[in-house]
Write a protein that holds these residues in place. Structure first.
Motif, PDB file in Angstrom:
ATOM      1  N   LEU A  71      32.410  47.339 -60.330  1.00  0.00           N
ATOM      2  CA  LEU A  71      32.300  48.144 -59.818  1.00  0.00           C
ATOM      3  C   LEU A  71      31.323  49.804 -59.815  1.00  0.00           C
ATOM      4  O   LEU A  71      30.502  50.062 -58.937  1.00  0.00           O
ATOM      5  N   SER A  72      30.896  49.701 -60.819  1.00  0.00           N
ATOM      6  CA  SER A  72      30.457  50.949 -61.664  1.00  0.00           C
ATOM      7  C   SER A  72      28.937  50.704 -60.964  1.00  0.00           C
ATOM      8  O   SER A  72      28.391  51.237 -60.695  1.00  0.00           O
ATOM      9  N   ILE A  73      28.765  49.355 -61.784  1.00  0.00           N
ATOM     10  CA  ILE A  73      27.243  49.192 -61.030  1.00  0.00           C
ATOM     11  C   ILE A  73      26.960  48.868 -59.213  1.00  0.00           C
ATOM     12  O   ILE A  73      26.139  49.367 -58.749  1.00  0.00           O
ATOM     13  N   ALA A  74      27.855  48.360 -58.575  1.00  0.00           N
ATOM     14  CA  ALA A  74      27.751  48.071 -56.791  1.00  0.00           C
ATOM     15  C   ALA A  74      27.336  50.035 -56.425  1.00  0.00           C
ATOM     16  O   ALA A  74      26.685  50.144 -55.731  1.00  0.00           O
ATOM     17  N   PHE A  75      28.707  50.763 -56.848  1.00  0.00           N
ATOM     18  CA  PHE A  75      28.992  52.129 -56.282  1.00  0.00           C
ATOM     19  C   PHE A  75      26.635  52.763 -56.857  1.00  0.00           C
ATOM     20  O   PHE A  75      26.733  53.835 -55.887  1.00  0.00           O
ATOM     21  N   PHE A  76      27.150  52.140 -58.289  1.00  0.00           N
ATOM     22  CA  PHE A  76      25.189  52.680 -58.481  1.00  0.00           C
ATOM     23  C   PHE A  76      24.279  52.170 -56.981  1.00  0.00           C
ATOM     24  O   PHE A  76      22.944  52.669 -57.440  1.00  0.00           O
ATOM     25  N   GLY A  77      24.803  51.298 -56.915  1.00  0.00           N
ATOM     26  CA  GLY A  77      23.203  50.622 -55.628  1.00  0.00           C
ATOM     27  C   GLY A  77      23.610  51.581 -55.097  1.00  0.00           C
ATOM     28  O   GLY A  77      22.540  51.131 -53.898  1.00  0.00           O
TER      29      GLY A  77
ATOM     30  N   LEU B 121      28.742  43.533 -52.981  1.00  0.00           N
ATOM     31  CA  LEU B 121      29.371  43.350 -55.243  1.00  0.00           C
ATOM     32  C   LEU B 121      31.180  44.461 -55.122  1.00  0.00           C
ATOM     33  O   LEU B 121      31.126  43.398 -56.310  1.00  0.00           O
ATOM     34  N   GLY B 122      30.742  45.691 -55.010  1.00  0.00           N
ATOM     35  CA  GLY B 122      32.359  45.982 -55.123  1.00  0.00           C
ATOM     36  C   GLY B 122      33.262  45.686 -54.654  1.00  0.00           C
ATOM     37  O   GLY B 122      34.630  45.755 -54.531  1.00  0.00           O
ATOM     38  N   ASP B 123      33.021  44.749 -53.653  1.00  0.00           N
ATOM     39  CA  ASP B 123      34.303  44.167 -53.267  1.00  0.00           C
ATOM     40  C   ASP B 123      34.650  43.056 -53.968  1.00  0.00           C
ATOM     41  O   ASP B 123      36.200  42.992 -54.176  1.00  0.00           O
TER      42      ASP B 123
END
Length: 397
Positions: free
Chosen positions: A81-87, A103-105
């Motif tokens: 989740l951290s990586i997805a929202f950084f994206g 990725l977040g989902d």
């Protein structure tokens, strides 16, 4: 800190973190994508496709939680989740944004079912309905607390730079991941030694879960899943239209959306206790029927409101009723679940939610384009009222 208090604190911390994310996504995601120049149909189609992809990951990730470790599953979830929202923070290209969203989902599938399964089994609450209701209602209390903080974050940050909202979500999930690594304990859970890869394991759990749901003694669970399915279609399609109606029809500025949902979250804090008291006094069946009726009526009232103030009042009533509905449905399902496949049944429920959410979001985009915003939202309200009929007929206790 004793184990019970620590377990509850970690569960509530996870719900608080999810609340921040949901507040900002629900209020701002669609508006943000539109602000970048993408059309509504493209965005809602992305959301729907992402939901379908998420569905495909549910049982493999549920197998990790049920076979190996609920802690491992949750740590992976918060990391991704951290990586997805950084994206979402760094990208502006539609396809890179789409990858980050998907990725977040996928990251969320590692959490579905795992958090509640970990807490309920660790605390030995599986057969105690009143304790399950209390645990879940307190979890929603903290989730709404996260909504409040998320709304404040959104109100402040959007006025400065819209993109930094996604960085804030990324950092909160990263912090939660480290808390889980250092403080989460797994008790009353034994990893299963099964000589198969995760695909095979997930198929085994999928078969066990579907067999459990289809068993003749689990009619109540089937009714809850069907009611939840229709309810999510109604609510998800409604939520697509909410920010559009508020900003494009009634003239609210986008930066006030997150603040408004923060206010609703404050009001919804009390709803967590009302849901708990109502279920203890009137039972799950009557409580779900009453709350579902309020949801349907409030959606229609919001859709037909000619003034911003009336729309806000109707939306506030809806938010309170939706909070109560989530608590009641979650509690009823957890009581019907089997502990040995609790996470996988949670994944099955998440698939149920994902399919209905994707249908609702996709149809909302089509409906807004061909029927108009208000007519599409009214149909959502009618569907919400139809859930009352399902519970009247299918629930007996």
């Amino acid at each position: 800190m004793n184990f019970i208090r620590k377990t509850k604190s970690i569960l509530y911390g996870m719900e608080f973190t999810h609340g921040i994310r949901r507040a900002l996504m629900g209020a701002l995601a669609l508006v943000y994508f539109v602000s970048l120049g993408f059309n509504v149909v493209s965005i809602t189609t992305l959301f729907a496709i992402s939901g379908i992809i998420m569905m495909l990951f549910e049982f493999p990730t549920g197998a990790i939680a049920d076979y190996d470790s609920r802690k491992k599953s949750l740590v992976i979830s918060f990391l991704l989740l951290s990586i997805a929202f950084f994206g979402l923070f760094i990208f502006k290209n539609f396809w890179l944004l789409a990858f980050s969203w998907i990725l977040g989902d996928i990251a969320w599938t590692f959490s579905t079912g795992a958090g509640s399964a970990w807490a309920i089994d660790a605390l030995k609450y599986a057969k105690e309905k009143s304790k399950i209701v209390s645990l879940i209602s307190r979890g929603y209390f903290f989730e709404k607390g996260g909504h409040i903080i998320g709304g404040i974050i959104g109100f402040v940050i959007v006025a400065i730079n819209f993109r930094f909202v996604w960085l804030a979500i990324s950092l909160t999930n990263l912090l939660m991941m480290f808390i889980l690594i250092f403080y989460m304990e797994e008790r009353n859970f034994k990893p299963a030694k099964v000589p198969h890869n995760y695909l095979k394991k997930s198929l085994i759990k999928a078969k066990e879960s579907f067999s459990y749901v289809l068993h003749k003694s689990n009619g109540e669970l089937r009714t809850l899943l069907l009611g939840g399915f229709i309810s999510v279609i109604a609510i998800s399609s409604f939520f697509v239209g909410v920010p559009l109606l508020l900003t494009q029809v009634l003239g609210m500025k986008p930066e006030f959306l997150a603040g408004l949902f923060s206010i609703f979250a404050v009001i919804s804090l009390g709803a967590t206790f009302v849901a708990e008291k109502l279920s203890h006094k009137k039972g799950i069946r009557i409580s779900l029927i009453v709350v579902s009726l309020i949801i349907g009526i409030s959606i229609i009232a919001f859709s037909l409101s000619p003034y911003l103030l009336l729309a806000i009042i109707a939306l506030g009533i809806f938010q309170v009723a939706e909070t109560m509905n989530d608590i009641l449905e979650d509690s009823a399902r957890q009581h019907e679940f089997s502990s040995k496949i609790r996470a996988s049944l949670g994944s099955l429920n998440s698939i149920n939610w994902t399919i209905s959410n994707s249908i609702g979001v996709f149809l909302a985009g089509i409906g807004i384009s061909f029927l108009g915003l208000i007519h599409t939202m009214i149909i959502s309200g009618v569907l919400g009222i139809f859930v009352v009929v399902i519970y009247l007929i299918g629930l007996k206790k």
